[in-house]
Design a protein around this motif. Structure first.
Motif, mmCIF file in Angstrom:
data_model
loop_
_atom_site.group_PDB
_atom_site.id
_atom_site.type_symbol
_atom_site.label_atom_id
_atom_site.label_comp_id
_atom_site.label_asym_id
_atom_site.label_seq_id
_atom_site.Cartn_x
_atom_site.Cartn_y
_atom_site.Cartn_z
ATOM 1 N N GLU A 148 0.581 -1.330 0.313
ATOM 2 C CA GLU A 148 0.039 0.243 -0.123
ATOM 3 C C GLU A 148 0.906 1.336 -0.346
ATOM 4 O O GLU A 148 1.992 0.893 0.277
ATOM 5 C CB GLU A 148 -1.664 0.098 1.336
ATOM 6 N N ARG A 149 0.468 2.513 -0.800
ATOM 7 C CA ARG A 149 0.919 3.885 -0.708
ATOM 8 C C ARG A 149 0.583 4.141 0.615
ATOM 9 O O ARG A 149 -0.110 3.936 1.685
ATOM 10 C CB ARG A 149 0.884 4.796 -1.713
ATOM 11 N N SER A 150 2.106 5.041 1.186
ATOM 12 C CA SER A 150 2.040 5.009 2.800
ATOM 13 C C SER A 150 3.054 6.263 3.008
ATOM 14 O O SER A 150 4.398 6.385 2.275
ATOM 15 C CB SER A 150 2.737 4.947 3.467
ATOM 16 N N GLU A 151 2.483 7.299 2.716
ATOM 17 C CA GLU A 151 3.725 8.690 3.127
ATOM 18 C C GLU A 151 4.511 8.208 1.392
ATOM 19 O O GLU A 151 6.103 9.646 1.053
ATOM 20 C CB GLU A 151 4.143 9.027 3.346
ATOM 21 N N GLY A 152 3.828 8.874 0.496
ATOM 22 C CA GLY A 152 4.473 8.377 -0.952
ATOM 23 C C GLY A 152 4.968 7.615 -1.477
ATOM 24 O O GLY A 152 5.016 6.348 -2.767
ATOM 25 N N ALA A 153 5.069 6.413 -0.483
ATOM 26 C CA ALA A 153 6.717 5.187 -0.637
ATOM 27 C C ALA A 153 5.289 4.297 -1.227
ATOM 28 O O ALA A 153 3.840 3.920 0.104
ATOM 29 C CB ALA A 153 7.065 4.799 0.749
ATOM 30 N N LEU A 154 5.851 3.214 -1.394
ATOM 31 C CA LEU A 154 5.123 1.877 -1.615
ATOM 32 C C LEU A 154 5.215 0.484 -0.444
ATOM 33 O O LEU A 154 6.610 0.375 -0.702
ATOM 34 C CB LEU A 154 5.216 0.765 -2.900
ATOM 35 N N VAL A 155 4.480 0.234 0.578
ATOM 36 C CA VAL A 155 5.308 -0.739 1.386
ATOM 37 C C VAL A 155 3.863 -1.752 1.929
ATOM 38 O O VAL A 155 3.047 -1.602 1.169
ATOM 39 C CB VAL A 155 5.264 0.343 3.031
ATOM 40 N N VAL A 156 4.958 -2.956 2.906
ATOM 41 C CA VAL A 156 4.028 -3.942 3.097
ATOM 42 C C VAL A 156 3.690 -3.947 5.035
ATOM 43 O O VAL A 156 5.296 -3.279 5.118
ATOM 44 C CB VAL A 156 4.406 -4.879 2.197
ATOM 45 N N PHE A 157 2.874 -4.293 5.226
ATOM 46 C CA PHE A 157 2.807 -3.590 6.558
ATOM 47 C C PHE A 157 3.254 -5.059 6.994
ATOM 48 O O PHE A 157 1.926 -6.464 6.518
ATOM 49 C CB PHE A 157 1.911 -3.244 7.624
#
Ligand code: ARG
Length: 586
Positions: free
Chosen positions: A289-298
């Motif tokens: 998902e996008r988070s603060e512009g970055a694409l991340v996985v939680f």
């Protein structure tokens, strides 16, 4: 027919059918282990008794009554409440070993796996323009041994040397080289040592300019962008760093007596083109998902300070890709193009969290699943003899080549002391096999996940659990075989065996089972433990059972020589799987 069923398997089969005939509704797997009191002790009656709600002793007696003693099982008796003691017929031991001896495929009668898979093994992954250190040594040694064992089981293995050949530091290096042409000699003109010293010089010099000159720093930053966008001139210079580094890598692997194939050196950069697609797929599937512009996985269970979730960053806010993206893309390549069923990584335990996140991401994406699994064979740190992370006296990391050279030197001392009839040239050649073997064996004989002490004195010691001890055992057998003159090794199943011969024989039979177990568990130390025990059993056999002097009757002598020769073949095969040589004479 070349392949031989092990005695363990033969007995297991008989026992399994006796168990299921006794209580068809509640069958149990027999567990066999070697024991001091009998050739095998069977456990499994207890589990069966529990399932069948029966008295273990009565049930054991019932099972015994269903086992036909004869060719293989000579005797079986109840021992304790649910154990069976099983004795194998002498004849069966020797016949079984004779069949192994007759196998001319070099496999000692060990069958191949029925359903082998494809394992892509990621090991020996140094970084471009950087010196290799002891951590890289472990990955190479453990990876090569795992590969040897897996190949032996029939698994198809594909190596991947995921070298660090990409990243922002190349902006600095390339920019410097552009401004100081000719600092790196063409790879064809340097040896490994010169290559590394050139690379070190360029690295230090460029670092110095980078840290002191703002304008250069800016040019280096722009160079990174040029590299990422595939600018031709920039890529050519980058390639020079890669090529020069390969000269160095090959020289170290050569010293390590390890074969590395060029087509298996597939570094981080090889996955560049696939990274945008990886990001797109993960985002589309909702895995990232996008988070603060970055694409991340939680991940629920991965949290840092203040209980904040720590994400895996697939793509940075500025659009750049990093280590995680290259590994995720590598997984797609290994699963879908190389058709792997297992992905094995031999990487430092300090990268465990990275792999945990990468694997979990790949599972959520469906790239990994029940049929395609990934494991990180995370190995521990190399410690000095003082128990602290391995450093030089000045506190610097130890150069790998220096370390290997020192091991060879120490080995030369040991060999020279023992060798009476070797020339200086022969001593040098043996010293390499002994010294490098010692380094590999010391690493492999501790469980990979544990830290291990790099202690050269201990490694080249002739007594104890070392490769030199095994190499001497092998060489001694060769010398006995040479001295035996016209008495040649031959199996005599009609002879009664001495206890020490039985113990050695039963252990010889377990070679294949041990390799399969060690390979399945990624546990090379199980194979080293087996080999060490083989050498110990051989020693006590040799003490108790004269082979040449005083000369026993001819058939006994032949049978004993046959045991000697099979021991030697088993030792040399086992060591070869681990990447260690066994010289014919020491
Ligand atoms: N080159 C890396 C290092 O030296 C190790 C690479 C491990 N393999 C991987 N697929 N990430 O730290």
């Amino acid at each position: 027919m070349a392949s031989v069923t092990s005695l363990t398997d033969l007995v297991s089969e008989q026992l399994a059918s006796a168990l299921s005939a006794t209580r068809p509704e509640a069958s149990a797997d027999p567990l066999l282990r070697r024991s001091d009191r009998a050739d095998f002790q069977a456990n499994g009656i207890l589990a069966l008794a529990k399932k069948a709600k029966a008295n273990p002793r009565d049930l054991a007696a019932e099972v015994v009554s269903r086992i036909t003693t004869g060719d293989v099982i000579k005797d079986v008796e109840v021992s304790g409440p649910g154990f069976l003691n099983i004795t194998i017929a002498d004849r069966a031991v020797v016949e079984n070993l004779a069949a192994r001896y007759a196998d001319d495929t070099g496999r000692l009668g060990v069958p191949l796996a029925e359903k082998p898979g494809v394992t892509v093994i990621d090991y020996a992954q140094p970084n471009v323009a950087k010196e290799m250190h002891v951590g890289h040594l472990r990955s190479a040694v453990i990876g090569d041994a795992l590969r040897g064992m897996l190949d032996f089981t029939g698994e198809t293995t594909i190596g991947r040397h995921h070298i660090g050949d990409w990243g922002t530091q190349f902006g600095m290096l390339i920019q410097y080289l552009l401004e100081h042409p000719g600092e790196l000699a063409p790879p064809s003109e340097v040896d490994g040592e010169q290559a590394m010293s050139n690379l070190n010089r360029v690295y230090k010099a460029s670092r110095a300019v980078f840290d002191s000159d703002e304008a250069f720093k800016e040019r280096a930053r722009k160079r990174v962008v040029a590299l990422q966008s595939g600018d031709k001139e920039t890529l050519e210079l980058w390639q020079q760093f890669v090529d020069e580094s390969k000269v160095y890598f090959y020289s170290v692997f050569d010293k390590l007596d390890m074969e590395i194939r060029d087509e298996e050196i597939v570094g981080e950069s090889a996955y560049n083109d696939g990274m945008p697609e990886t990001a797109r797929l993960l985002e589309e599937m909702g895995v990232a998902e996008r988070s603060e512009g970055a694409l991340v996985v939680f991940f629920d269970d991965i949290r840092g300070k203040d209980d904040q979730p720590v994400p895996l960053i697939v793509q940075k806010a500025d659009g750049g890709f990093g280590y995680a993206a290259s590994d995720l893309t590598a997984i797609r390549d290994r699963v879908f193009d190389l058709r792997a069923t297992t992905l094995l990584y031999v990487v430092d335990v300090r990268q465990s969290l990275h792999f945990k996140m990468v694997f979990e991401t790949a599972r959520r994406a469906g790239w990994l699943n029940d049929d395609v699994t990934a494991h990180n064979m995370a190995y521990g740190t190399v410690l000095g003899a003082d128990g602290k992370p391995f450093k030089t006296r000045a506190g610097e990391t130890v150069r790998l080549e220096d370390l290997l050279d020192e091991a060879v030197q120490r080995a030369a001392e040991v060999v020279r002391e023992k060798a009476k009839d070797l020339t200086e040239e022969e001593i040098q050649e043996r010293a390499e096999q002994v010294g490098i073997g010692a380094v590999k064996y010391a690493d492999l004989s501790t469980s990979p996940s544990r830290d291990y002490k790099f202690d050269l004195d201990q490694m080249v010691s002739l007594n104890g659990d070392t490769s030199v001890y095994l190499q001497y055992a092998y060489a001694r057998i060769q010398s006995i075989l040479r001295k035996a003159g016209d008495v040649r090794p031959a199996a005599h199943p009609e002879l009664e065996l001495h206890e020490a011969e039985r113990a050695l024989g039963l252990h010889l039979d377990a070679f294949g089972d041990t390799v399969f177990e060690a390979a399945a568990e990624y546990a090379p130390h199980k194979l080293t433990a087996y080999l060490y025990q083989l050498a110990s059993l051989y020693t006590s056999f040799y003490d108790k059972c004269p082979v040449i002097k005083p000369q026993p009757p001819r058939d006994v002598a032949e049978n004993r020589l046959f045991l000697c020769d099979l021991t030697a073949r088993t030792l040399t095969k086992g060591m070869a799987l681990l990447g260690i040589r066994t010289p014919e004479r020491l």
